[in-house]
Scaffold this motif. Structure first.
Motif, mmCIF file in Angstrom:
data_model
loop_
_atom_site.group_PDB
_atom_site.id
_atom_site.type_symbol
_atom_site.label_atom_id
_atom_site.label_comp_id
_atom_site.label_asym_id
_atom_site.label_seq_id
_atom_site.Cartn_x
_atom_site.Cartn_y
_atom_site.Cartn_z
ATOM 1 N N TYR A 173 1.419 -1.244 -0.012
ATOM 2 C CA TYR A 173 -0.020 -0.186 -0.090
ATOM 3 C C TYR A 173 0.344 1.415 0.014
ATOM 4 C CZ TYR A 173 -3.289 3.990 1.748
ATOM 5 O OH TYR A 173 -3.108 5.064 1.653
ATOM 6 N N ARG A 174 0.428 2.406 -1.071
ATOM 7 C CA ARG A 174 1.240 3.400 -0.792
ATOM 8 C C ARG A 174 0.602 4.564 -0.992
ATOM 9 N NH1 ARG A 174 4.599 7.439 -1.216
ATOM 10 N NH2 ARG A 174 5.562 7.800 -3.064
ATOM 11 N N LEU A 175 0.744 5.605 0.206
ATOM 12 C CA LEU A 175 -0.107 6.813 0.205
ATOM 13 C C LEU A 175 0.689 7.668 0.109
ATOM 14 C CD1 LEU A 175 -1.952 8.240 1.678
ATOM 15 C CD2 LEU A 175 -0.368 8.876 3.619
ATOM 16 N N GLU A 176 0.196 8.497 -0.742
ATOM 17 C CA GLU A 176 1.247 9.950 -1.635
ATOM 18 C C GLU A 176 0.052 11.191 -1.055
ATOM 19 O OE1 GLU A 176 2.214 8.141 -6.022
ATOM 20 O OE2 GLU A 176 0.586 8.464 -6.154
ATOM 21 N N THR A 177 1.032 11.946 -0.863
ATOM 22 C CA THR A 177 0.598 13.276 -0.686
ATOM 23 C C THR A 177 0.835 14.806 -1.574
ATOM 24 O OG1 THR A 177 1.831 13.843 1.220
ATOM 25 C CG2 THR A 177 0.412 12.666 1.328
ATOM 26 N N ARG A 178 2.134 14.363 -2.251
ATOM 27 C CA ARG A 178 2.911 15.318 -2.752
ATOM 28 C C ARG A 178 1.495 15.556 -3.800
ATOM 29 N NH1 ARG A 178 6.718 17.414 -0.734
ATOM 30 N NH2 ARG A 178 7.023 17.926 -2.723
ATOM 31 N N GLN A 179 1.738 17.303 -4.142
ATOM 32 C CA GLN A 179 1.254 17.144 -5.927
ATOM 33 C C GLN A 179 2.596 17.457 -7.016
ATOM 34 O OE1 GLN A 179 -2.310 17.792 -5.648
ATOM 35 N NE2 GLN A 179 -1.712 17.084 -3.355
ATOM 36 N N ARG A 180 3.147 17.273 -7.203
ATOM 37 C CA ARG A 180 4.329 17.189 -7.463
ATOM 38 C C ARG A 180 5.166 15.889 -6.334
ATOM 39 N NH1 ARG A 180 7.701 16.636 -11.425
ATOM 40 N NH2 ARG A 180 9.069 18.488 -12.429
ATOM 41 N N TYR A 181 5.181 14.928 -7.956
ATOM 42 C CA TYR A 181 7.076 14.561 -8.117
ATOM 43 C C TYR A 181 7.804 14.502 -8.917
ATOM 44 C CZ TYR A 181 4.025 11.713 -4.352
ATOM 45 O OH TYR A 181 3.411 11.189 -3.200
ATOM 46 N N ASP A 182 9.506 14.478 -9.134
ATOM 47 C CA ASP A 182 9.825 14.892 -10.247
ATOM 48 C C ASP A 182 11.057 12.963 -9.864
ATOM 49 O OD1 ASP A 182 11.850 15.373 -11.509
ATOM 50 O OD2 ASP A 182 12.589 17.399 -11.095
ATOM 51 N N VAL A 183 10.651 12.335 -11.054
ATOM 52 C CA VAL A 183 11.359 10.842 -11.041
ATOM 53 C C VAL A 183 12.068 10.991 -12.100
ATOM 54 C CG1 VAL A 183 10.242 10.519 -8.589
ATOM 55 C CG2 VAL A 183 9.268 9.735 -11.004
ATOM 56 N N SER A 184 13.236 10.969 -12.310
ATOM 57 C CA SER A 184 13.797 10.347 -14.159
ATOM 58 C C SER A 184 13.026 9.459 -14.781
ATOM 59 C CB SER A 184 14.771 10.219 -13.401
ATOM 60 O OG SER A 184 15.008 8.463 -13.110
ATOM 61 N N TYR A 224 10.906 13.723 0.649
ATOM 62 C CA TYR A 224 11.262 14.311 -0.635
ATOM 63 C C TYR A 224 11.080 15.883 -0.827
ATOM 64 C CZ TYR A 224 8.210 10.147 -2.870
ATOM 65 O OH TYR A 224 8.162 8.754 -3.078
ATOM 66 N N ASP A 225 12.128 16.492 -1.647
ATOM 67 C CA ASP A 225 12.105 17.952 -1.029
ATOM 68 C C ASP A 225 11.294 18.683 -1.378
ATOM 69 O OD1 ASP A 225 12.747 18.298 -3.848
ATOM 70 O OD2 ASP A 225 14.555 18.763 -3.936
ATOM 71 N N GLU A 226 11.396 20.152 -1.948
ATOM 72 C CA GLU A 226 10.382 21.065 -1.955
ATOM 73 C C GLU A 226 10.081 21.314 -3.283
ATOM 74 O OE1 GLU A 226 8.429 22.076 0.269
ATOM 75 O OE2 GLU A 226 9.399 22.386 1.765
ATOM 76 N N GLU A 227 10.827 20.277 -4.603
ATOM 77 C CA GLU A 227 10.397 20.517 -5.426
ATOM 78 C C GLU A 227 9.646 18.902 -6.426
ATOM 79 O OE1 GLU A 227 10.530 23.124 -7.583
ATOM 80 O OE2 GLU A 227 10.981 24.159 -5.721
ATOM 81 N N GLY A 228 9.816 17.932 -5.080
ATOM 82 C CA GLY A 228 8.998 16.050 -5.415
ATOM 83 C C GLY A 228 9.834 16.140 -5.409
ATOM 84 N N ARG A 229 11.235 16.022 -5.540
ATOM 85 C CA ARG A 229 12.924 15.060 -5.639
ATOM 86 C C ARG A 229 12.235 14.733 -4.401
ATOM 87 N NH1 ARG A 229 14.823 20.187 -8.218
ATOM 88 N NH2 ARG A 229 15.606 20.423 -5.774
ATOM 89 N N PHE A 230 13.159 12.640 -4.809
ATOM 90 C CA PHE A 230 12.758 12.093 -3.773
ATOM 91 C C PHE A 230 14.709 12.162 -2.912
ATOM 92 C CE2 PHE A 230 14.805 7.432 -2.630
ATOM 93 C CZ PHE A 230 13.969 7.389 -1.572
ATOM 94 N N SER A 273 -2.507 20.502 -10.311
ATOM 95 C CA SER A 273 -1.438 20.722 -10.511
ATOM 96 C C SER A 273 -1.474 20.189 -12.299
ATOM 97 C CB SER A 273 -0.365 20.705 -9.505
ATOM 98 O OG SER A 273 -0.072 18.618 -9.474
ATOM 99 N N ASP A 274 -0.147 20.904 -12.525
ATOM 100 C CA ASP A 274 -0.108 20.350 -13.838
ATOM 101 C C ASP A 274 0.724 18.577 -13.678
ATOM 102 O OD1 ASP A 274 -0.628 22.025 -15.474
ATOM 103 O OD2 ASP A 274 1.550 23.263 -15.391
ATOM 104 N N TYR A 275 1.344 18.682 -12.778
ATOM 105 C CA TYR A 275 2.019 17.248 -11.890
ATOM 106 C C TYR A 275 0.855 15.701 -12.637
ATOM 107 C CZ TYR A 275 4.039 12.790 -10.407
ATOM 108 O OH TYR A 275 4.718 11.775 -11.009
ATOM 109 N N VAL A 276 -0.065 16.397 -11.405
ATOM 110 C CA VAL A 276 -1.703 15.531 -10.816
ATOM 111 C C VAL A 276 -2.201 15.367 -12.309
ATOM 112 C CG1 VAL A 276 -3.283 15.396 -9.643
ATOM 113 C CG2 VAL A 276 -1.615 15.666 -9.392
ATOM 114 N N ARG A 277 -2.563 16.824 -12.947
ATOM 115 C CA ARG A 277 -3.060 16.290 -14.262
ATOM 116 C C ARG A 277 -2.034 15.211 -15.347
ATOM 117 N NH1 ARG A 277 -3.303 19.657 -18.037
ATOM 118 N NH2 ARG A 277 -2.144 21.465 -17.506
ATOM 119 N N PHE A 278 -0.990 15.424 -15.651
ATOM 120 C CA PHE A 278 -0.761 13.912 -16.152
ATOM 121 C C PHE A 278 -0.681 12.960 -15.579
ATOM 122 C CE2 PHE A 278 3.884 11.771 -15.402
ATOM 123 C CZ PHE A 278 3.883 11.649 -16.664
#
Length: 200
Positions: free
Chosen positions: A40-51, A153-159, A100-105
């Protein structure tokens, strides 16, 4: 217990058994092969920056059409293998509107692939600062209800890092958060149908 998704190991995580700084960490990835019943995964961010999503996200922002999304293919393989073995993989993402753009994506491209692969993706929709009172701003994985991995994650959504947590109190709390999130959520495809009709 209110924890921050941008916290770091050591800032209140007593019972830390191991930390890692890469999503390619072998011990972390082994958890997805070894769990017996549920992941199970809980996600709470509106932006994740993963490669593995960067190319597709750039195409999405450019208005291009959704393709095969090779960046997420390995994850879909992991999901299919688990589901084929009779296991359950599920997640709840708390999203805020306007999206956010990321969540729409994520809704338009990524989740379509993972749901098709067999992942049970659910959403809790909040607006503005109206965050669900029962849930933290805290990302984590919970395997078989007893193996807890906090995700930072940092403020930009980077792990930044992950931490395997052994403290029983935190594991129990993660189970309670899971149950509350699942109860308050709706299936991804129900929400996506509303987006397509213009009335989520």
């Amino acid at each position: 217990m209110r924890l921050s998704a941008t916290a770091s190991p050591g800032s209140g995580d007593r019972g830390l058994t191991r930390s890692f700084t890469s999503l390619d960490d072998e011990e972390f990835n082994q958890l997805f092969r070894d769990f017996r019943y549920t992941a199970y995964r809980l996600e709470t961010r509106q932006r994740y920056d993963v490669s593995y999503e960067q190319d597709e996200f750039a195409r999405f922002l450019a208005g291009q059409s959704r393709g095969e999304f090779p960046g997420i293919a390995a994850w879909c393989d992991t999901v299919r293998a688990a589901v084929t073995a009779g296991k359950r993989m599920h997640r709840v993402h708390v999203v805020t509107e306007p999206l956010s753009d990321y969540v729409r994506f994520e809704c338009g491209w990524a989740y379509e692939h993972t749901v098709e692969a067999g992942e049970d993706v659910r959403l809790i929709v909040a607006s503005g600062n109206d965050w669900p009172a029962a849930l933290p701003h805290y990302d984590y994985w919970l395997f078989d209800s007893h193996q807890l991995v906090a995700m930072y994650y940092d403020e930009e959504g980077r792990f930044v890092s992950g931490a395997l947590i052994s403290e029983p109190e935190k594991i129990v709390q993660a189970n309670l958060w899971r149950d509350a999130a699942v109860s308050a959520s709706i299936p991804y495809r129900t929400y996506a149908a509303g987006l397509q009709s213009g009335s989520p």
